[in-house]
Design a protein around this motif. Structure first.
Motif, mmCIF file in Angstrom:
data_model
loop_
_atom_site.group_PDB
_atom_site.id
_atom_site.type_symbol
_atom_site.label_atom_id
_atom_site.label_comp_id
_atom_site.label_asym_id
_atom_site.label_seq_id
_atom_site.Cartn_x
_atom_site.Cartn_y
_atom_site.Cartn_z
ATOM 1 N N UNK A 285 46.179 7.691 29.034
ATOM 2 C CA UNK A 285 46.502 7.423 27.635
ATOM 3 C C UNK A 285 47.968 7.732 27.351
ATOM 4 N N UNK A 286 48.642 6.815 26.655
ATOM 5 C CA UNK A 286 50.065 6.951 26.327
ATOM 6 C C UNK A 286 50.205 7.090 24.812
ATOM 7 N N UNK A 287 50.910 8.131 24.360
ATOM 8 C CA UNK A 287 51.207 8.297 22.938
ATOM 9 C C UNK A 287 52.690 8.557 22.766
ATOM 10 N N UNK A 288 53.233 8.112 21.628
ATOM 11 C CA UNK A 288 54.667 8.209 21.396
ATOM 12 C C UNK A 288 54.968 9.039 20.160
ATOM 13 N N UNK A 289 56.050 9.798 20.237
ATOM 14 C CA UNK A 289 56.514 10.561 19.081
ATOM 15 C C UNK A 289 57.961 10.943 19.280
ATOM 16 N N UNK A 290 58.326 12.084 18.717
ATOM 17 C CA UNK A 290 59.683 12.599 18.870
ATOM 18 C C UNK A 290 59.616 14.077 19.248
ATOM 19 N N UNK B 279 53.954 13.656 19.085
ATOM 20 C CA UNK B 279 53.144 12.712 19.873
ATOM 21 C C UNK B 279 51.707 13.223 19.892
ATOM 22 N N UNK B 280 50.749 12.321 19.770
ATOM 23 C CA UNK B 280 49.341 12.726 19.689
ATOM 24 C C UNK B 280 48.918 13.478 20.945
ATOM 25 N N UNK B 281 48.477 14.712 20.762
ATOM 26 C CA UNK B 281 48.000 15.569 21.852
ATOM 27 C C UNK B 281 46.572 15.988 21.535
ATOM 28 N N UNK B 282 45.692 15.919 22.521
ATOM 29 C CA UNK B 282 44.292 16.290 22.325
ATOM 30 C C UNK B 282 43.801 17.096 23.523
ATOM 31 N N UNK B 283 42.664 17.796 23.377
ATOM 32 C CA UNK B 283 42.095 18.489 24.535
ATOM 33 C C UNK B 283 41.955 17.533 25.709
ATOM 34 N N UNK B 284 42.390 17.971 26.874
ATOM 35 C CA UNK B 284 42.406 17.103 28.052
ATOM 36 C C UNK B 284 43.810 16.656 28.405
ATOM 37 N N UNK B 285 44.720 16.658 27.397
ATOM 38 C CA UNK B 285 46.132 16.353 27.660
ATOM 39 C C UNK B 285 46.835 17.496 28.386
ATOM 40 N N UNK B 286 46.270 18.690 28.317
ATOM 41 C CA UNK B 286 46.902 19.858 28.929
ATOM 42 C C UNK B 286 47.215 19.617 30.397
ATOM 43 N N UNK B 287 48.449 19.904 30.793
ATOM 44 C CA UNK B 287 48.885 19.706 32.171
ATOM 45 C C UNK B 287 49.515 18.352 32.408
ATOM 46 N N UNK B 288 49.420 17.455 31.411
ATOM 47 C CA UNK B 288 50.008 16.124 31.542
ATOM 48 C C UNK B 288 51.502 16.134 31.303
ATOM 49 N N UNK B 289 52.100 14.948 31.340
ATOM 50 C CA UNK B 289 53.549 14.848 31.261
ATOM 51 C C UNK B 289 54.055 14.466 29.887
ATOM 52 N N UNK C 278 47.785 22.096 21.711
ATOM 53 C CA UNK C 278 47.815 21.435 20.413
ATOM 54 C C UNK C 278 47.333 22.431 19.372
ATOM 55 N N UNK C 279 48.042 22.506 18.249
ATOM 56 C CA UNK C 279 47.550 23.329 17.158
ATOM 57 C C UNK C 279 46.334 22.647 16.554
ATOM 58 N N UNK C 280 45.238 23.382 16.431
ATOM 59 C CA UNK C 280 43.989 22.782 15.979
ATOM 60 C C UNK C 280 43.658 23.214 14.562
ATOM 61 N N UNK C 281 42.816 22.437 13.931
ATOM 62 C CA UNK C 281 42.390 22.726 12.568
ATOM 63 C C UNK C 281 42.181 21.423 11.825
ATOM 64 N N UNK C 282 41.313 21.456 10.814
ATOM 65 C CA UNK C 282 41.005 20.236 10.088
ATOM 66 C C UNK C 282 42.196 19.689 9.327
ATOM 67 N N UNK D 66 51.072 18.322 15.743
ATOM 68 C CA UNK D 66 51.660 19.540 16.287
ATOM 69 C C UNK D 66 51.202 19.716 17.727
ATOM 70 N N UNK D 67 52.008 19.233 18.644
ATOM 71 C CA UNK D 67 51.728 19.394 20.061
ATOM 72 C C UNK D 67 52.869 20.158 20.712
ATOM 73 N N UNK D 68 52.583 20.790 21.837
ATOM 74 C CA UNK D 68 53.589 21.636 22.479
ATOM 75 C C UNK D 68 53.611 21.406 23.985
#
Length: 380
Positions: free
Chosen positions: A196-201, A223-233, A248-252, A257-259
């Motif tokens: 999966x590819x997501x774009x941001x700044x 850029x959209x980050x979700x559980x499972x993205x951890x360790x990706x590029x 990713x900062x989580x919450x409803x 907010x990805x890091x």
């Protein structure tokens, strides 16, 4: 009335005309043959060959862009260049419940190929405690991976698969990043959507966060980050790796907010893991700590005072020799008041291996000060 004229062609003239015709015919025949051959070649390409040709063209575009210094690529071009450098990771962990029954839990994450001979970087929390680690390449091939080394402080781990000729990521320079630059994340969100590819700044640089009791300095991206993205590029608009996605900062009410771990920091750790299996020079207190921050937690563990407690003392460690025990409440390390395990970790990082530290504890209502020499952290 128009009169007709007759022309006489000499033998010499006929020879010249014949020669011209032959030359022209050959040239046209050759050009036509080349054109037909070219057309036939393009229409007759198999799908795989066409895909390879496309990737070759994109690599040429990348090399041209990289050599020009400031030129950039589209998201589609970056995705084509880097897709084969990002892998899916699945894990199996054997867990024992309170009834002493064992069961297997599965986990998933992402990884980045850092060398063509099979070294793969990921997060420590992706593979922590796993009994089996599997890596799936973009082409669908699955390998069982060996854990080379891990560093809990930076949340970086290094794996190795038995493969060669892989597409390694091109390393960028995270120190030269600026807020507002393009950031492209590639990974395996939800553990089911590999590639999966997501774009941001880049939203912020040097963002300090406390994750699992550890203070980390990270890049922030929307850029959209979700559980499972951890360790990706996390890549820039030249197709260069600028970070390893970590959280990713989580919450409803939290979005965008990805890091990521800056690539320069990750590379230094990866080099150490490849050489030694761990990061040399890390101090080890020889103890595991537990934050009791609520009355409910304190009641659960049978204590009255909130704070940082020693949960476990490693056998044979300097901490054991110094007299520390599980259940001790830590109040000071040197002159630093300890209010959380994160504060304790930061205080320990100011010391070097071999230094002697004084730690103030409370045991059975009595305050004591114990001294110990800090050891080098070496994973089992």
């Amino acid at each position: 009335m128009k009169k007709s004229r007759r022309y006489t062609i000499t033998a010499k003239g006929a020879a010249i005309i014949l020669s011209f015709c032959i030359t022209t015919s050959s040239a046209l025949g050759f050009s036509g043959g080349m054109l037909v051959s070219s057309y036939a070649g393009k229409t007759g390409l198999e799908e795989n060959t066409a895909a390879n040709l496309f990737l070759t063209q994109q690599n040429e575009a990348y090399l041209t862009s990289a050599s020009s210094g400031n030129a950039t690529l589209s998201v589609a071009e970056v995705a084509a260049l880097t897709a084969n450098s990002v892998v899916e990771i699945t894990t199996e962990t054997v867990t024992t419940d309170s009834w002493m029954q064992q069961y297997v839990t599965n986990g998933a994450g992402s990884g980045v190929i850092v060398s063509s001979d099979g070294y793969i970087a990921t997060n420590n929390h992706v593979i922590d405690g796993a009994g089996k680690i599997s890596v799936r390449l973009k082409n669908g091939t699955v390998y069982e991976a060996k854990l080379i080394g891990t560093d809990g402080k930076t949340d970086v781990a290094l794996l190795k698969i038995n493969a060669s000729g892989l597409t390694a990521a091109v390393l960028g320079d995270s120190d030269s990043l600026m807020v507002g630059q393009t950031a492209i994340a590639i990974g395996n969100p939800l553990g089911q959507l590999g590639g999966t590819v997501t774009e941001g700044i880049i939203s912020a640089l040097d963002r300090e966060l406390v994750i699992d009791g550890k203070t980390m300095t990270l890049l922030q991206t929307d850029a959209a980050i979700n559980p499972g993205n951890s360790g990706g590029g996390l890549f820039n608009d030249k197709g260069e790796l600028i970070g390893i996605v970590v959280a990713k900062s989580s919450g409803s009410d939290v979005e965008g907010l990805g890091f990521a771990i800056p690539c320069n920091a990750a590379k230094a750790v990866i080099d150490e893991l490849a050489a030694y299996g761990y990061v040399k020079g890390r101090v080890d207190a020889g103890m595991t700590f537990l934050d009791l921050t609520t009355a409910q937690k304190a009641l659960l563990y049978g204590v009255r005072q909130l704070g940082v407690y020693i949960q476990k003392v490693d056998g044979g460690s300097n901490a054991e020799k110094a007299g520390f025990q599980a259940g001790d409440l830590i109040t000071y390390l040197g002159d630093t008041k300890i209010s959380s395990s994160a504060v304790l970790t930061q205080a320990l990082e100011k010391y070097k291996v071999g230094d002697t530290v004084k730690i103030t504890i409370v045991r059975n209502g009595n305050t004591k000060q114990l001294s110990m020499q800090l050891e080098e952290y070496r994973p089992d």
